[in-house]
Design a protein around this motif. Structure first.
Motif, PDB file in Angstrom:
ATOM      1  N   PRO A 151      42.756  60.908  45.053  1.00 15.43           N
ATOM      2  CA  PRO A 151      43.668  61.842  44.376  1.00 15.43           C
ATOM      3  C   PRO A 151      43.635  61.672  42.867  1.00 15.43           C
ATOM      4  CG  PRO A 151      44.887  60.084  45.486  1.00 15.43           C
ATOM      5  CD  PRO A 151      43.477  59.955  45.914  1.00 15.43           C
ATOM      6  N   MET A 152      43.692  62.782  42.168  1.00 15.82           N
ATOM      7  CA  MET A 152      43.684  62.799  40.710  1.00 15.82           C
ATOM      8  C   MET A 152      44.809  63.698  40.236  1.00 15.82           C
ATOM      9  SD  MET A 152      42.255  62.083  37.675  1.00 15.82           S
ATOM     10  CE  MET A 152      40.625  61.427  38.002  1.00 15.82           C
ATOM     11  N   ARG A 153      45.405  63.345  39.136  1.00 17.41           N
ATOM     12  CA  ARG A 153      46.509  64.118  38.580  1.00 17.41           C
ATOM     13  C   ARG A 153      46.162  65.603  38.480  1.00 17.41           C
ATOM     14  NH1 ARG A 153      49.396  63.334  32.601  1.00 17.41           N
ATOM     15  NH2 ARG A 153      51.414  64.216  33.209  1.00 17.41           N
ATOM     16  N   GLY A 154      46.989  66.433  39.101  1.00 19.69           N
ATOM     17  CA  GLY A 154      46.797  67.864  39.021  1.00 19.69           C
ATOM     18  C   GLY A 154      45.846  68.456  40.042  1.00 19.69           C
ATOM     19  N   MET A 155      45.263  67.632  40.933  1.00 17.64           N
ATOM     20  CA  MET A 155      44.389  68.195  41.964  1.00 17.64           C
ATOM     21  C   MET A 155      45.229  68.964  42.978  1.00 17.64           C
ATOM     22  SD  MET A 155      41.686  65.157  42.867  1.00 17.64           S
ATOM     23  CE  MET A 155      41.131  66.023  44.337  1.00 17.64           C
ATOM     24  N   PRO A 156      44.655  70.049  43.539  1.00 16.59           N
ATOM     25  CA  PRO A 156      43.384  70.688  43.187  1.00 16.59           C
ATOM     26  C   PRO A 156      43.531  71.750  42.093  1.00 16.59           C
ATOM     27  CG  PRO A 156      44.284  71.755  45.120  1.00 16.59           C
ATOM     28  CD  PRO A 156      45.261  70.666  44.736  1.00 16.59           C
ATOM     29  N   ARG A 197      62.123  58.974  51.241  1.00 19.27           N
ATOM     30  CA  ARG A 197      60.849  59.147  50.537  1.00 19.27           C
ATOM     31  C   ARG A 197      60.827  58.328  49.257  1.00 19.27           C
ATOM     32  NH1 ARG A 197      59.349  62.035  46.185  1.00 19.27           N
ATOM     33  NH2 ARG A 197      57.429  63.265  46.169  1.00 19.27           N
ATOM     34  N   GLN A 198      59.802  57.499  49.074  1.00 19.40           N
ATOM     35  CA  GLN A 198      59.616  56.752  47.826  1.00 19.40           C
ATOM     36  C   GLN A 198      58.174  56.928  47.367  1.00 19.40           C
ATOM     37  OE1 GLN A 198      61.588  52.785  49.095  1.00 19.40           O
ATOM     38  NE2 GLN A 198      61.936  52.877  46.880  1.00 19.40           N
ATOM     39  N   ILE A 199      57.979  57.823  46.424  1.00 16.03           N
ATOM     40  CA  ILE A 199      56.649  58.070  45.885  1.00 16.03           C
ATOM     41  C   ILE A 199      56.816  58.687  44.509  1.00 16.03           C
ATOM     42  CG2 ILE A 199      56.448  60.350  46.955  1.00 16.03           C
ATOM     43  CD1 ILE A 199      53.467  59.667  47.437  1.00 16.03           C
ATOM     44  N   GLY A 200      55.990  58.298  43.580  1.00 18.13           N
ATOM     45  CA  GLY A 200      56.151  58.757  42.202  1.00 18.13           C
ATOM     46  C   GLY A 200      54.873  59.349  41.641  1.00 18.13           C
ATOM     47  N   GLY A 201      55.043  60.203  40.643  1.00 24.29           N
ATOM     48  CA  GLY A 201      53.906  60.704  39.893  1.00 24.29           C
ATOM     49  C   GLY A 201      53.160  61.850  40.529  1.00 24.29           C
ATOM     50  N   ILE A 202      53.747  62.490  41.573  1.00 21.28           N
ATOM     51  CA  ILE A 202      53.056  63.626  42.188  1.00 21.28           C
ATOM     52  C   ILE A 202      53.875  64.908  42.052  1.00 21.28           C
ATOM     53  CG2 ILE A 202      51.834  62.145  43.806  1.00 21.28           C
ATOM     54  CD1 ILE A 202      53.730  63.155  45.992  1.00 21.28           C
ATOM     55  N   GLY A 203      54.925  64.866  41.245  1.00 23.38           N
ATOM     56  CA  GLY A 203      55.683  66.077  40.957  1.00 23.38           C
ATOM     57  C   GLY A 203      56.732  66.433  41.984  1.00 23.38           C
ATOM     58  N   GLY A 204      57.079  65.511  42.886  1.00 25.19           N
ATOM     59  CA  GLY A 204      58.046  65.858  43.921  1.00 25.19           C
ATOM     60  C   GLY A 204      59.313  65.038  43.922  1.00 25.19           C
ATOM     61  N   SER A 205      59.489  64.119  42.984  1.00 30.47           N
ATOM     62  CA  SER A 205      60.638  63.215  43.026  1.00 30.47           C
ATOM     63  C   SER A 205      61.967  63.959  42.927  1.00 30.47           C
ATOM     64  CB  SER A 205      60.537  62.181  41.900  1.00 30.47           C
ATOM     65  OG  SER A 205      59.491  61.273  42.139  1.00 30.47           O
ATOM     66  N   SER A 256      55.682  66.806  36.823  1.00 29.33           N
ATOM     67  CA  SER A 256      54.952  65.696  36.214  1.00 29.33           C
ATOM     68  C   SER A 256      53.549  66.088  35.759  1.00 29.33           C
ATOM     69  CB  SER A 256      54.873  64.512  37.181  1.00 29.33           C
ATOM     70  OG  SER A 256      54.060  64.818  38.293  1.00 29.33           O
ATOM     71  N   PHE A 257      52.871  66.990  36.478  1.00 30.85           N
ATOM     72  CA  PHE A 257      51.537  67.428  36.055  1.00 30.85           C
ATOM     73  C   PHE A 257      51.466  68.934  35.861  1.00 30.85           C
ATOM     74  CE2 PHE A 257      51.385  67.465  40.718  1.00 30.85           C
ATOM     75  CZ  PHE A 257      50.884  68.737  40.974  1.00 30.85           C
ATOM     76  N   LEU A 258      52.613  69.593  35.813  1.00 34.35           N
ATOM     77  CA  LEU A 258      52.654  71.052  35.787  1.00 34.35           C
ATOM     78  C   LEU A 258      51.832  71.644  34.651  1.00 34.35           C
ATOM     79  CD1 LEU A 258      53.775  73.742  36.828  1.00 34.35           C
ATOM     80  CD2 LEU A 258      55.803  73.343  35.414  1.00 34.35           C
ATOM     81  N   ALA A 259      51.821  70.993  33.492  1.00 30.64           N
ATOM     82  CA  ALA A 259      51.124  71.556  32.331  1.00 30.64           C
ATOM     83  C   ALA A 259      49.631  71.241  32.322  1.00 30.64           C
ATOM     84  CB  ALA A 259      51.767  71.044  31.040  1.00 30.64           C
ATOM     85  N   TYR A 298      48.457  58.631  37.625  1.00 33.35           N
ATOM     86  CA  TYR A 298      47.536  59.764  37.672  1.00 33.35           C
ATOM     87  C   TYR A 298      46.879  59.932  39.042  1.00 33.35           C
ATOM     88  CZ  TYR A 298      48.007  58.399  32.778  1.00 33.35           C
ATOM     89  OH  TYR A 298      48.504  58.009  31.571  1.00 33.35           O
ATOM     90  N   GLY A 299      47.456  59.326  40.077  1.00 36.94           N
ATOM     91  CA  GLY A 299      46.895  59.388  41.417  1.00 36.94           C
ATOM     92  C   GLY A 299      46.138  58.137  41.814  1.00 36.94           C
TER      93      GLY A 299
END
Length: 761
Positions: A539-544, A125-133, A725-728, A427-428
């Motif tokens: 997709p947008m940061r923190g959706m939904p 898996r190579q993907i960044g910025g969605i909180g799963g790295s 990454s977007f938890l807050a 940010y998506g």
């Protein structure tokens, strides 16, 4: 060291490698040890020049230990500002027992090779910025570090003639029982000649962690501050043409008339090319709107040529759309009797609960459309040769970028090289690759390398936006103030339309079946109504969670106000006793962990003064993919001016890899959410976006934001790590809104309300 090595390299700098299923190792005669992780679906890819030594072949891709004692560790996921370039290598380095001061981090590009014409991914898996790295890499990367450490121990054991289990490692050294110390550098050559173990070597026990859980600064920090870190937009190539675009104002419009003569007359302009979206291709994988590209020898000439274009665009179906009309469409759907597009969840009997209620409350919330507004605008550098494509691109998902390139070029999987430098915000937005498609199309049209550059204005005008939404709530409450029934109806334009997603799943970009207060209210219903729009969404940061947490947590605050009670008490009664509740999507909701973060922020902000404070205090909590977050915010009104005086956030993410990095992520996401709540909205009229620059779409200034964000992290070393990454993002805005409500609307009736509250409490 701790400096990243620039990813600049040409195809000649890369070595093609064979594959193994498990962990691969080879040492060259010069004394270099390299270790890489392999899974059943993995393969090999070209390695950065920095990862190679003399006489290398058939080697892995994550770790290099050279004869000078330097350790190079590859970071597999794109770093969009989330800090994964630091946290992921530290997972490996800890298992390796490396000296972090001797480690350099190498950004790994896309790892792909050919398997009967299909791609096989070297790094998984190579993907960044969605909180799963971090959760996705936690087990794999520890294995890579553990194997390297095991081999070094075996090499030292053979030199000493003692069992390897009598030796131990520390800070780049193997240490014998008699105190003798052997550097990794002195053992690297022999270690690489040792056969791989039949089973994965044992991992370190948590009590032996030396880097995991300890604070570390971002490995890119010095380069970013000094301007030395190369972003994709900084890269160039020999004979490259610069391309700038004039997009149609409507995504489904057409070019009715054009005159390119004046543009071609500009010195340095080489060619003008038309681009059109590919019919049948999903949003995000082709040109976002019809466009005319000016290609020139330099950026200035390209921009001057674009100004000279004479273009007349004709609108398509989207030409009649407006954000105001869509909002009215949402209101009509929610107040009418039409069946929902999707019933997301339906627990118990909401209608029957309503007939038993002692109290009912309703509320409606409106949220605007949003743009991503990345710091680094869309760009892509492409070189196409007969049998190879090389790209430098700021992407969050290099495997998806690869799919776009492969479709447009027809090249074999391993013939496509994608390098991903540090990314200036995602940010998506960079999960979509319309700009990659544009660059590849242009490179094919001119048969030269192309450096595509968007402006910030184009980023706002031609985005995959977050849809605006309307939320309608009704709740029923019994005589003991317990929630009997909860009915939520949401109307929005799905971000999954035109992306190959079945109609019965389009709601999943807009709602989650397990979002609060699902599972906490016996009679719970969640419905979604689809809005029809031709405006691109994505997709947008923190959706939904972002939009729903704002509406839900604001409504809970209104429930507390209607019952004349402390909002913290309302939350705690709703959450009930600490327990674990099974979620429909898998996993559990641990109400004890959610209660804990809620109480932590309440204590820190001195919530006990909520009733008596002359300022406004607001609170909110949420859960995301096994992580828990809460915010408490204090605001004051200085005349008509809002001042955010204090912000406290508590997070529980399981085991923390890098506390300093986590605090930075939490603070940054909090400020992002506050900026969005204070200022930002995208509107459109006659199908055209009305915001064209940061003056129209103003990010919050330092003066508008709090001086600091107090971050509380809950130590949970007994649990695996989760993403952050977007938890807050979800809870900052409703906590702010609730605080503003206390400081403004309530203060008009503050004295009689205080008397009533004091009587009740």
């Amino acid at each position: 060291m701790n400096d990243r090595i620039s990813p600049d390299r040409t195809p000649a700098d890369c070595i093609r490698l064979s594959r193994r299923r498990f962990l691969q190792v080879l040492a060259a005669g010069t004394g270099v040890l390299m270790v890489g992780i392999r899974t059943a679906s993995a393969s090999d890819a070209p390695l950065p020049l920095a990862m190679l030594g003399d006489n290398f072949n058939d080697l892995g891709a994550y770790v290099r230990i050279d004869s000078d004692g330097n350790v190079l560790i590859g970071a597999r996921d794109p770093d969009t500002g989330t800090g994964v370039a630091t946290s992921l290598p530290r997972i490996i380095a800890d298992e390796l027992d490396a000296d972090w001061n001797r480690v350099s981090v190498v950004p790994l590009g896309l790892g792909v090779s050919d398997s009967n014409g299909q791609p096989r991914w070297t790094y998984g898996r190579q993907i960044g910025g969605i909180g799963g790295s971090i959760p996705a890499a936690w087990n794999d990367l520890r294995q890579a570090g553990a194997l390297a450490r095991w081999l070094l121990l075996q090499a030292a054991a053979r030199q000493l003639g003692v069992p390897a289990d009598k030796l131990h490692t520390d800070s780049g050294m193997v240490i014998a029982p008699d105190g003798r110390r052997f550097s990794y550098a002195s053992l690297a050559g022999d270690a690489g000649k040792i056969a791989l173990p039949a089973n994965p070597p044992p991992l370190k026990t948590p009590d032996r962690y030396r880097l995991i859980g300890q604070p570390a600064g971002d490995v890119d920090a010095r380069g970013i501050v000094t301007g030395l870190t190369p972003f994709a937009i900084d890269h160039d190539d020999a004979d490259t043409l610069v391309a700038v675009l004039a997009h149609c104002p409507w995504p489904d419009g057409t070019l009715a008339h054009s005159d390119f003569a004046d543009a071609m007359a500009v010195k340095g302009v080489v060619k003008v090319v038309q681009l059109r979206p590919e019919p049948g291709q999903p949003w995000g994988s082709t040109v976002i709107a019809p466009a005319v590209a000016v290609l020139a020898e330099d950026t200035w000439s390209a921009l001057q040529g674009r100004q000279k274009l004479k273009l007349e665009w004709k609108p398509g179906a989207s030409g009649g759309e407006s954000s105001a009309a869509l909002e009215q469409q949402a209101e009509a759907l929610l107040t009418g009797k039409a069946d929902p597009t999707a019933r997301v969840r339906n627990d118990g009997d909401v209608d029957a609960a309503g007939r038993k209620a002692a109290r009912r409350l309703q509320a409606t919330y409106y949220q605007p459309w949003l743009a991503h507004a990345t710091a680094e605008p869309m760009n892509c550098l492409v070189r196409l040769d007969k049998d190879r494509a090389s790209l430098v691109v700021p992407t969050q998902a290099p495997q998806q970028a690869w799919a776009v390139v492969q479709r447009l070029t027809g090249l074999a999987p391993a013939q496509i090289e994608i390098r991903v430098p540090r990314v200036g915000g995602g940010y998506g937005r960079r999960l979509d690759h319309d700009y990659v498609a544009e660059a590849v199309m242009l490179a094919r049209a001119v048969d030269k390398p192309v450096r595509l550059l968007w402006t910030h204005g184009q980023d706002l005008d031609h985005d995959y936006y977050r849809s605006g939404s309307v939320h309608q709530f009704s709740v029923t409450i019994d005589r003991k103030r317990a929630l009997l029934g909860w009915n939520q109806r949401m109307a929005s334009a799905s971000a999954l339309v035109r992306r190959g997603v079945p109609d019965n799943r389009l709601w999943s970009s807009e709602l989650e079946a397990d979002q609060l207060p699902a599972a906490l209210v016996p009679n719970y219903r969640s419905d979604w109504y689809a809005l029809n729009s031709s405006i691109p969404r994505g997709p947008m940061r923190g959706m939904p969670q972002l939009s729903n947490a704002f509406a839900v947590e604001s409504f809970i605050d209104e429930i507390a106000h209607s019952m004349k009670e402390d909002p913290l008490d309302t939350h705690l009664r709703m959450l009930g006793a600490p327990r674990q509740l099974s979620l429909s999507a898998g996993g559990v909701l641990d109400t004890g962990r959610l209660i804990n973060v809620l109480k932590l922020v309440a204590d820190r902000i001195e919530w006990k003064n909520w009733l008596h404070s002359v300022n406004g205090l607001g609170i909110a909590c949420w859960h995301v993919n096994g992580a828990y977050v809460a915010h408490a915010i204090e605001v004051a009104m200085q005349g008509e001016k809002l001042v955010i005086q204090r912000v406290v956030c508590a997070v529980d993410v399981g085991r923390v890899i890098n506390p300093q990095g986590l605090q930075g992520q939490v603070a940054g996401a909090t400020l992002d959410a506050l900026s969005t709540a204070l200022n930002l909205a995208i509107t459109f009229k006659d199908g055209q976006i009305q915001q064209h620059n940061f003056k129209d779409y103003p990010l919050a200034s330092m003066a508008q934001l709090p001086d600091a964000v107090e971050v509380i992290t809950v130590p949970r070393d007994d649990l695996p790590p989760t993403g952050a990454s977007f938890l807050a993002m979800p809870t900052a805005a409703p906590a702010l809104a609730n605080a503003v409500f206390r400081a403004t609307a309530v203060r008009v009736r503050r004295l009689p309300l205080m008397k009533e509250l004091l009587r009740l409490l």
